[in-house]
Design an enzyme around this catalytic site. Structure first.
Site, short mmCIF file in Angstrom:
data_model
loop_
_atom_site.label_atom_id
_atom_site.label_comp_id
_atom_site.label_asym_id
_atom_site.label_seq_id
_atom_site.Cartn_x
_atom_site.Cartn_y
_atom_site.Cartn_z
N CYS A 46 87.74 -2.78 27.95
CA CYS A 46 87.94 -3.78 29.00
C CYS A 46 87.82 -3.16 30.40
O CYS A 46 86.76 -2.66 30.75
CB CYS A 46 89.26 -4.51 28.80
SG CYS A 46 89.36 -6.06 29.75
N HIS A 80 88.09 -6.81 23.75
CA HIS A 80 89.25 -6.08 23.24
C HIS A 80 89.14 -5.93 21.73
O HIS A 80 89.45 -6.89 20.99
CB HIS A 80 90.54 -6.82 23.57
CG HIS A 80 90.97 -6.73 24.99
ND1 HIS A 80 91.74 -5.68 25.46
CD2 HIS A 80 90.71 -7.53 26.06
CE1 HIS A 80 91.96 -5.85 26.76
NE2 HIS A 80 91.35 -6.96 27.14
N GLU A 129 91.09 -4.37 19.77
CA GLU A 129 92.43 -4.44 19.17
C GLU A 129 92.94 -5.87 19.03
O GLU A 129 93.93 -6.11 18.36
CB GLU A 129 93.42 -3.61 20.01
CG GLU A 129 93.87 -4.23 21.30
CD GLU A 129 92.89 -4.08 22.46
OE1 GLU A 129 93.26 -4.46 23.60
OE2 GLU A 129 91.76 -3.59 22.24
#
Length: 214
Positions: free
Chosen positions: A83, A193, A195
Site C-alpha cells: 500500500c 493489501h 493481508e
C-alpha cells in the site's frame, strides 16, 4: 530458523500483516520491529504503510528506514512493499503538495481526482475502497498459484500510473488504469493489501516467504 522482518516505523498495518505472515509461514520467525540489527539480519523484509505519504516519509527519513531499505535491496534481500509502503518506494508522490519517495522505482504517484467515472459514466468514490481484479503483466514468482484477474482488496486515494510504467507487474482499473503491483529485481510491491485479500492475498504472502528474490 529463517525470519521475516516487518518494519515498524509507526505508520503500518502491522498486526494484520504479521498475523497473515505467521499463518502462511509457521516455520519462520516473524518480527514486527524498528530494530535495525534485527531487520538487517532477516531473510525477508516487508515495508507496510498507511496514512498520508508526507507523514510516512517523514518517519521513514527520521528513522533512517530509507537508507536501510536501499542497503537491503542492494544486498539482494527480498523486499515486499504494501500500500503506502509501495508508494514510498516510488520517486515522488503528488500528495501533500509533492513528496519525494525512496526512489527505488522511477514512477510518480497521482491523485485519482474528484470526477472519476466508470465506463457507464457513473461517478466513482475516492478513496478507492474494495475488491478489484488484478491482471498480471509480468510472469513473476510472486503470482504463483494466483489466477490472472483474481480480486484483491484496495484502500487508497493515490496510485502509481500504469501507462508507461517499466516495472508494472499487475494492473487494475478504477476509472483509470493503475499499477496494482510493481517489481524490479528483488523488490515486489502491491497497492492492494494482501493481508486483507483472503485466499489470493495469503497465497501472495506465501509466495513471498518462499521467493529467493530472483
Amino acid at each position: 530458523m529463517k525470519s521475516v522482518a516487518i518494519i515498524d516505523y509507526g505508520m503500518g498495518n502491522l498486526h494484520s500483516a504479521s498475523k497473515a505472515v505467521e499463518h502462511v509461514a509457521p516455520d519462520m520467525r516473524v518480527h514486527v520491529t524498528d530494530n535495525e540489527a534485527i531487520i538487517r539480519e532477516a531473510d525477508r523484509v516487508i515495508l507496510p504503510g498507511v496514512g498520508a505519504i508526507r507523514d510516512c516519509m517523514a518517519e521513514i527519513r527520521r528513522q533512517g528506514v530509507d537508507t536501510l531499505v536501499k542497503d537491503l535491496v542492494a544486498d539482494g534481500r527480498p523486499l515486499l512493499g504494501i500500500c503506502v509502503g509501495m508508494q514510498a518506494l516510488m520517486a515522488r508522490s503528488e500528495e501533500n503538495n509533492g513528496v519525494d519517495g525512496i526512489g527505488l522505482f522511477p514512477s510518480e504517484v497521482r491523485f485519482f481526482g474528484t470526477h472519476l467515472k466508470d465506463e457507464q459514466g457513473e461517478r466513482l468514490k475516492v478513496p478507492h475502497m474494495g475488491w478489484n481484479q488484478v491482471w498480471q503483466t509480468q510472469d513473476h514468482p510472486m503470482w504463483h498459484d494466483i489466477d490472472d484477474g483474481e480480486r484483491f482488496y484496495f484502500v487508497h486515494s493515490y496510485y502509481a500510473e500504469a501507462e508507461g510504467n517499466p516495472d508494472i507487474a499487475g494492473r487494475t482499473h478504477y476509472g483509470v488504469d493503475l499499477a496494482a503491483a510493481v517489481a524490479r529485481n528483488n523488490v515486489f510491491a502491491t497497492q492492494f493489501h494482501p493481508e486483507k485479500s483472503h485466499r489470493a492475498g495469503l497465497q501472495l504472502l506465501k509466495n513471498f516467504v518462499q521467493w529467493s528474490g530472483q
